[in-house]
Write a protein that holds these residues in place. Structure first.
Motif, short mmCIF file in Angstrom:
data_model
loop_
_atom_site.label_atom_id
_atom_site.label_comp_id
_atom_site.label_asym_id
_atom_site.label_seq_id
_atom_site.Cartn_x
_atom_site.Cartn_y
_atom_site.Cartn_z
N GLN A 41 -7.20 -1.82 3.24
CA GLN A 41 -6.57 -3.10 2.97
C GLN A 41 -5.18 -2.92 2.36
N THR A 42 -4.45 -4.01 2.26
CA THR A 42 -3.09 -3.98 1.72
C THR A 42 -3.06 -3.30 0.35
N GLY A 43 -2.10 -2.39 0.20
CA GLY A 43 -1.95 -1.71 -1.09
C GLY A 43 -2.89 -0.53 -1.28
N SER A 44 -3.59 -0.11 -0.22
CA SER A 44 -4.57 0.97 -0.37
C SER A 44 -3.94 2.36 -0.31
N GLY A 45 -2.66 2.43 0.08
CA GLY A 45 -1.99 3.74 0.07
C GLY A 45 -1.63 4.27 1.45
N LYS A 46 -1.80 3.46 2.48
CA LYS A 46 -1.57 3.94 3.85
C LYS A 46 -0.11 4.37 4.06
N SER A 47 0.82 3.50 3.66
CA SER A 47 2.24 3.83 3.87
C SER A 47 2.66 5.03 3.01
N THR A 48 2.11 5.09 1.82
CA THR A 48 2.43 6.23 0.93
C THR A 48 1.95 7.53 1.57
N LEU A 49 0.76 7.48 2.14
CA LEU A 49 0.22 8.67 2.83
C LEU A 49 1.13 9.06 4.00
N1 LIG Z 1 8.18 1.45 -4.22
C1 LIG Z 1 7.07 1.27 -4.94
N2 LIG Z 1 7.12 1.20 -6.29
C2 LIG Z 1 6.00 1.03 -7.04
N3 LIG Z 1 4.75 0.93 -6.51
C3 LIG Z 1 4.64 0.99 -5.16
C4 LIG Z 1 5.78 1.15 -4.31
N4 LIG Z 1 5.34 1.18 -3.02
C5 LIG Z 1 4.01 1.04 -3.08
N5 LIG Z 1 3.57 0.93 -4.36
C6 LIG Z 1 2.18 0.78 -4.80
O1 LIG Z 1 1.43 1.88 -4.29
C7 LIG Z 1 0.15 1.45 -3.84
C8 LIG Z 1 -0.02 1.85 -2.36
O2 LIG Z 1 0.93 1.12 -1.57
P1 LIG Z 1 1.13 1.35 0.00
O3 LIG Z 1 2.38 0.61 0.38
O4 LIG Z 1 1.07 2.80 0.29
O5 LIG Z 1 -0.15 0.61 0.58
P2 LIG Z 1 -0.47 0.19 2.08
O6 LIG Z 1 -1.90 0.49 2.28
O7 LIG Z 1 0.50 0.82 3.00
O8 LIG Z 1 -0.24 -1.39 2.07
P3 LIG Z 1 0.21 -2.38 3.29
O9 LIG Z 1 -0.97 -2.48 4.23
O10 LIG Z 1 0.49 -3.66 2.58
O11 LIG Z 1 1.43 -1.77 3.92
C9 LIG Z 1 0.10 -0.06 -4.07
O12 LIG Z 1 -0.57 -0.29 -5.30
C10 LIG Z 1 1.55 -0.47 -4.19
O13 LIG Z 1 1.70 -1.57 -5.04
#
Ligand SMILES: Nc1ncnc2c1ncn2[C@@H]1O[C@H](COP(=O)(O)OP(=O)(O)OP(=O)(O)O)[C@@H](O)[C@H]1O
Length: 290
Positions: A41-49
């Motif tokens: 789900q949103t914010g789970s870390g996918k983009s960070t990974l």
């Molecule tokens: N630039 C940033 N600064 C601070 N916290 C961040 C930043 N980018 C992401 N986060 C936090 O890191 C965590 C993982 O975010 P990420 O964007 O990797 O999730 P995601 O699964 O890709 O979400 P989405 O489906 O909305 O793209 C979240 O808690 C988010 O709030």
């Protein structure tokens, strides 16, 4: 090119009051040439990974091995160019990064920036534009005069022009109409099948996971909570629902049919599999439906 994450954690804005966990102790191998989907789900870390897969982000703790390059918190930004050419990252709404005067120049920018001659860069650009289905008549136009779907394709061509071994896609079909989505997903499948390009796809579309992925990684709260084949990951609807994730539509429909007493032998994940099961139920002797 294989990518191995070993106990990777990533903290955003470390050392400030705004520090937040992006990834928490993730260990996973992305095999060479595989088609991997990442859901959560949103914010789970996918983009960070994803951003760790081409060293756009470096782990706060742990290591990332990309081919033969080991990336740690201490790795310098120098000499990462060759790696970035091999691992192409297509951002969400990639068209926002178009900037050149013409389509052709925009797509050729990457190869030129990486040292290709003008001629080579144009050859690679034209090939990439052909792959994504952008016709020659658009080459000299401004990318900003194209439709949203075409702009997205041009942006993807810009990444393909680098001839990557691995293509990383962050919700590449978000905001497109069903036809545009199907065409792009078909393009990625062809690149994977015919050119052996590895694909890592972040998506909220469970149909795409079922139709295309060989392996699925499930993220929650910055952690990898499950990995397996689509059949393994979709085997437990209650568990998925607890993660705020759903089943592919074909599987949802099949479960409704089963609840109404239709004796489907298994829960199919794709429309094709559902159709085959229905044919079997309606014509058990193998006759063709009339
Ligand atoms: N630039 C940033 N600064 C601070 N916290 C961040 C930043 N980018 C992401 N986060 C936090 O890191 C965590 C993982 O975010 P990420 O964007 O990797 O999730 P995601 O699964 O890709 O979400 P989405 O489906 O909305 O793209 C979240 O808690 C988010 O709030």
């Amino acid at each position: 090119m294989e990518i191995v994450l070993d106990h990777v954690s990533y903290t955003y804005q470390a050392g400030t009051p705004f520090a937040g966990d992006g990834l928490r102790d993730v260990s996973v191998t992305i095999p060479d040439g595989a088609y991997t989907a990442i859901i959560g789900q949103t914010g789970s870390g996918k983009s960070t990974l994803l951003q760790h897969l081409n060293a756009l982000l470096k782990p706060t703790a742990g290591t990332v091995k990309i081919g033969d390059r080991l990336i740690t918190a201490k790795t310098s930004n120098k000499n990462l160019k060759p790696l970035r050419a091999k691992v192409g990252l297509v951002f969400q709404f990639a068209e926002n990064q178009l900037f050149e005067e013409t389509v052709e120049k925009d797509v050729a920018f990457g190869p030129k920036n990486f040292g290709a001659t003008e001629e080579q860069a144009l050859t690679q650009a034209h090939h990439a534009l052909q792959l994504v289905g952008i016709d020659e008549q658009y080459y000299q136009q401004s990318p900003f005069d194209l439709s949203g779907g075409q702009m997205r394709r041009v942006a993807i061509a810009g990444v393909l022009a680098m001839e990557p071994e691995l293509l990383i896609l962050d919700e590449p079909t978000a905001g497109l109409d069903p036809k545009g989505r199907a065409e792009l997903m078909g393009l990625f499948a062809t690149l994977h099948r015919e050119q052996g390009i590895g694909i890592v796809l972040v998506t909220h579309q469970m149909e795409d996971v079922a139709n295309f992925a060989e392996r699925v990684l499930v993220m929650a709260h910055g952690q990898l909570i499950k990995q397996g084949t689509p059949a393994e990951v979709f085997a437990d609807p209650a568990w998925l629902a607890a993660q705020h994730l759903g089943l592919p539509r074909a599987a949802q429909f099949a479960r409704q049919l089963q609840a109404k007493g239709v004796p489907l032998p298994a829960v199919p994940l794709t429309e094709k599999a559902l159709a085959q099961e229905l044919i079997q139920v309606l014509h058990p002797e193998g006759g063709r439906p009339s």
